[in-house]
Design an enzyme around this catalytic site. Structure first.
Site, mmCIF file in Angstrom:
data_model
loop_
_atom_site.group_PDB
_atom_site.id
_atom_site.type_symbol
_atom_site.label_atom_id
_atom_site.label_comp_id
_atom_site.label_asym_id
_atom_site.label_seq_id
_atom_site.Cartn_x
_atom_site.Cartn_y
_atom_site.Cartn_z
ATOM 1 N N LYS A 70 -6.461 -0.516 -7.931
ATOM 2 C CA LYS A 70 -7.319 0.528 -7.378
ATOM 3 C C LYS A 70 -7.350 1.720 -8.335
ATOM 4 O O LYS A 70 -6.563 1.808 -9.267
ATOM 5 C CB LYS A 70 -6.786 0.962 -6.008
ATOM 6 C CG LYS A 70 -6.852 -0.124 -4.953
ATOM 7 C CD LYS A 70 -8.212 -0.234 -4.294
ATOM 8 C CE LYS A 70 -8.384 0.877 -3.287
ATOM 9 N NZ LYS A 70 -9.665 0.799 -2.567
ATOM 10 N N ASP A 91 -5.803 8.359 -7.303
ATOM 11 C CA ASP A 91 -6.234 9.259 -6.219
ATOM 12 C C ASP A 91 -5.132 10.293 -6.004
ATOM 13 O O ASP A 91 -3.969 9.931 -5.828
ATOM 14 C CB ASP A 91 -6.484 8.431 -4.951
ATOM 15 C CG ASP A 91 -6.887 9.277 -3.734
ATOM 16 O OD1 ASP A 91 -6.728 10.512 -3.779
ATOM 17 O OD2 ASP A 91 -7.344 8.684 -2.742
ATOM 18 N N HIS A 132 -6.571 16.226 0.995
ATOM 19 C CA HIS A 132 -6.169 16.101 -0.412
ATOM 20 C C HIS A 132 -5.476 17.357 -0.920
ATOM 21 O O HIS A 132 -4.592 17.277 -1.777
ATOM 22 C CB HIS A 132 -7.364 15.717 -1.283
ATOM 23 C CG HIS A 132 -7.729 14.270 -1.151
ATOM 24 N ND1 HIS A 132 -8.677 13.830 -0.254
ATOM 25 C CD2 HIS A 132 -7.231 13.159 -1.753
ATOM 26 C CE1 HIS A 132 -8.745 12.510 -0.329
ATOM 27 N NE2 HIS A 132 -7.892 12.074 -1.221
ATOM 28 N N ASP A 166 -10.943 18.783 0.020
ATOM 29 C CA ASP A 166 -10.762 18.732 1.475
ATOM 30 C C ASP A 166 -9.306 19.080 1.774
ATOM 31 O O ASP A 166 -8.477 19.121 0.865
ATOM 32 C CB ASP A 166 -11.143 17.348 2.039
ATOM 33 C CG ASP A 166 -10.282 16.234 1.487
ATOM 34 O OD1 ASP A 166 -9.110 16.142 1.891
ATOM 35 O OD2 ASP A 166 -10.762 15.462 0.630
ATOM 36 N N ASP A 192 -9.281 14.363 -4.610
ATOM 37 C CA ASP A 192 -8.904 12.996 -4.983
ATOM 38 C C ASP A 192 -8.946 12.803 -6.509
ATOM 39 O O ASP A 192 -7.948 12.472 -7.159
ATOM 40 C CB ASP A 192 -9.891 12.079 -4.225
ATOM 41 C CG ASP A 192 -9.978 10.649 -4.699
ATOM 42 O OD1 ASP A 192 -9.481 10.325 -5.786
ATOM 43 O OD2 ASP A 192 -10.586 9.837 -3.974
ATOM 44 N N ARG A 212 -2.880 1.140 -4.397
ATOM 45 C CA ARG A 212 -2.629 -0.301 -4.406
ATOM 46 C C ARG A 212 -2.922 -0.814 -5.808
ATOM 47 O O ARG A 212 -3.656 -0.179 -6.563
ATOM 48 C CB ARG A 212 -3.566 -1.022 -3.426
ATOM 49 C CG ARG A 212 -3.244 -0.838 -1.981
ATOM 50 C CD ARG A 212 -4.291 -1.505 -1.100
ATOM 51 N NE ARG A 212 -5.423 -0.627 -0.853
ATOM 52 C CZ ARG A 212 -6.605 -1.041 -0.401
ATOM 53 N NH1 ARG A 212 -6.819 -2.321 -0.158
ATOM 54 N NH2 ARG A 212 -7.573 -0.178 -0.199
ATOM 55 N N CYS A 263 -4.102 12.043 -3.563
ATOM 56 C CA CYS A 263 -3.241 12.051 -2.373
ATOM 57 C C CYS A 263 -2.031 11.140 -2.539
ATOM 58 O O CYS A 263 -0.995 11.359 -1.914
ATOM 59 C CB CYS A 263 -4.035 11.705 -1.111
ATOM 60 S SG CYS A 263 -4.716 10.053 -1.048
ATOM 61 N N TYR A 264 -2.163 10.100 -3.392
ATOM 62 C CA TYR A 264 -1.003 9.224 -3.624
ATOM 63 C C TYR A 264 0.067 9.904 -4.462
ATOM 64 O O TYR A 264 1.161 9.367 -4.620
ATOM 65 C CB TYR A 264 -1.433 7.891 -4.235
ATOM 66 C CG TYR A 264 -2.206 7.083 -3.228
ATOM 67 C CD1 TYR A 264 -1.562 6.529 -2.139
ATOM 68 C CD2 TYR A 264 -3.583 6.937 -3.325
ATOM 69 C CE1 TYR A 264 -2.260 5.836 -1.169
ATOM 70 C CE2 TYR A 264 -4.303 6.255 -2.364
ATOM 71 C CZ TYR A 264 -3.625 5.708 -1.288
ATOM 72 O OH TYR A 264 -4.325 5.029 -0.323
ATOM 73 N N HIS A 311 0.849 -1.189 0.000
ATOM 74 C CA HIS A 311 0.000 0.000 0.000
ATOM 75 C C HIS A 311 0.890 1.247 0.000
ATOM 76 O O HIS A 311 1.924 1.275 0.682
ATOM 77 C CB HIS A 311 -0.876 -0.057 1.265
ATOM 78 C CG HIS A 311 -1.784 1.107 1.470
ATOM 79 N ND1 HIS A 311 -1.333 2.334 1.883
ATOM 80 C CD2 HIS A 311 -3.123 1.215 1.326
ATOM 81 C CE1 HIS A 311 -2.362 3.167 1.981
ATOM 82 N NE2 HIS A 311 -3.462 2.514 1.653
HETATM 83 ZN ZN LIG Z 1 -7.006 10.167 -1.389
#
Ligand SMILES: [Zn+2]
Length: 391
Positions: free
Chosen positions: A243, A246, A311, A308, A301, A240, A248-249, A197
């Site tokens: 998935k 996103d 993020h 938010d 995201d 991952r 934030c990654y 992850h």
């Molecule tokens: Zn995220």
């Protein structure tokens, strides 16, 4: 990966990339408002309030938007009320100490970087708290009686090294415990035996960098895993395998590349670039700039999701990593679109600006810990601690 070309083979018109840049002002207005007022949507984060301070303050420092001294002082006083009588910081005043808000509070205070901010941290009590969550197998609980996972090792190593209370005894067996989280995929899981992850891979690797043991990872298999998480269509990262992308990654995954670059360089890898990380930096910038900005300020995201502060922080942190290669001595910038898109660099281990890391280390180095546990030696030089080592 696509480089300059769009998926249909045409070249990106500059206007598309430039269009969203006008929202920089909206970004810091959104952030500054969040330091004073949160909507009821944030009620669920009542036990994560130091995180909100960190996410907002770090976003503002990346945007190079100064924090008014009165606001900074109010944040210091609020975080002081979150500090537990037993050491460490809680998610809010009167709550129990927890390693995650402890990490967020120490980072937020180091971003502020004033005497008032540094003086909030009770280092002796912080050391007591870290010992209270340390496990014999080298791992750490997130809080007394709480769960164990690799986040806690990173939070503990990060705050201990920044405040200069890190001792080898405190992190005895921690290296081996973190190494046991690297699995057949190449990435790291939260605890041994689970799925690799992005967040846990970052935490485990950054903790090992602080402890000076990152070379003990299987670096090549971690590299293969993380670069495979950059999505060939979107340009952003997934957390991952299988998935969705996103924003934030952009930090949790792309932030691994500076750590890996430095580790591979130290291992004598001769084929490394001196201008670029080992991922497609422009594709990530395109994803963040075009798909992750809210026109009313803040980042998100993916399109369709709402903005938010979490993020906003990690999209901007990832954008900074994608823009800045190297450290203070060897530095190369790749800025997509207008010059106004340029963010300040971030330290890939602590994720605060490098000069704030250096200033905190200088400050806390001067102080000493009066009491240590039996068998402790004097605090050692944090390996990642020179503050000028971004790569
Ligand atoms: Zn995220």
């Amino acid at each position: 990966h696509k480089g300059e070309a769009l998926r249909d083979g045409s070249t990106a018109p500059q206007s598309i990339i430039i269009r969203k840049v006008d929202s920089i002002k909206q970004h810091y207005q959104y952030l500054k408002k969040g330091l004073r007022h949160l909507s009821d949507a944030y009620e669920c984060l009542d036990a994560s309030r130091p995180w909100l301070c960190f996410w907002i303050l770090h976003s503002l420092e990346l945007l190079e938007e100064p924090i008014p001294p009165a606001v900074a002082s109010d944040v210091c006083q609020f975080l002081a009320r979150c500090q537990s009588p037993t050491g460490g910081f809680a998610g809010g005043p009167g709550q129990h100490a927890h390693l995650a808000p402890t990490y967020a509070a120490v980072n937020a205070l180091c971003i502020i970087g004033t005497e008032e901010a540094y003086n909030v941290i009770d280092r002796q009590k912080l050391l007591d708290f870290l010992w209270s969550v340390k496990q014999p197998d080298g791992s750490f609980m997130m809080h007394v009686g709480g769960e164990v996972d690799v986040r806690s090792a990173y939070c503990a190593a990060s705050v201990a090294s920044l405040t200069y209370i890190l001792t080898p005894k405190l992190f005895e067996n921690t290296t081996n415990w973190i190494l046991s989280c690297q699995n057949w995929e190449g990435g790291l899981s939260g605890v041994p035996g689970l799925e690799a992850h992005g967040g846990y891979s970052f935490c485990g690797t950054a903790a090992l960098v602080i402890l000076g043991k990152e070379h003990m990872l299987d670096l090549k298999s971690l590299l293969r895993w993380v670069v495979s998480r950059q999505m060939r269509f979107e340009g952003g990262f997934q957390g991952r395998c299988n998935k969705l992308v996103d924003g934030c990654y952009s930090f949790w995954q792309a932030g691994l590349l500076p750590l890996l670059h430095r580790a591979l360089f130290k291992e004598g890898e001769s084929e490394l670039s001196q201008q670029r990380w080992l991922f497609e930096q422009q594709a990530l910038q395109e994803y963040i700039l075009l798909c992750c900005q809210s026109p009313t300020g803040g980042l998100l995201d993916k399109p369709g999701k709402s903005r938010d502060f979490y993020h906003t922080c990690y999209c901007l942190s990832g954008l900074s990593i994608a823009q800045h290669f190297g450290n203070m001595e060897l530095h190369h910038e790749t800025i997509l679109g207008k010059e106004e898109n340029r963010l300040a660099p971030t330290h890939p281990v602590y994720n605060i600006c490098p000069e704030k890391v250096a200033r905190a280390l200088r400050h806390f180095h001067r102080l000493s810990v009066t009491e240590t546990r039996p068998g402790d030696v004097t605090p050692s030089e944090p390996t990642a601690g020179s503050g000028d080592q971004q790569s």
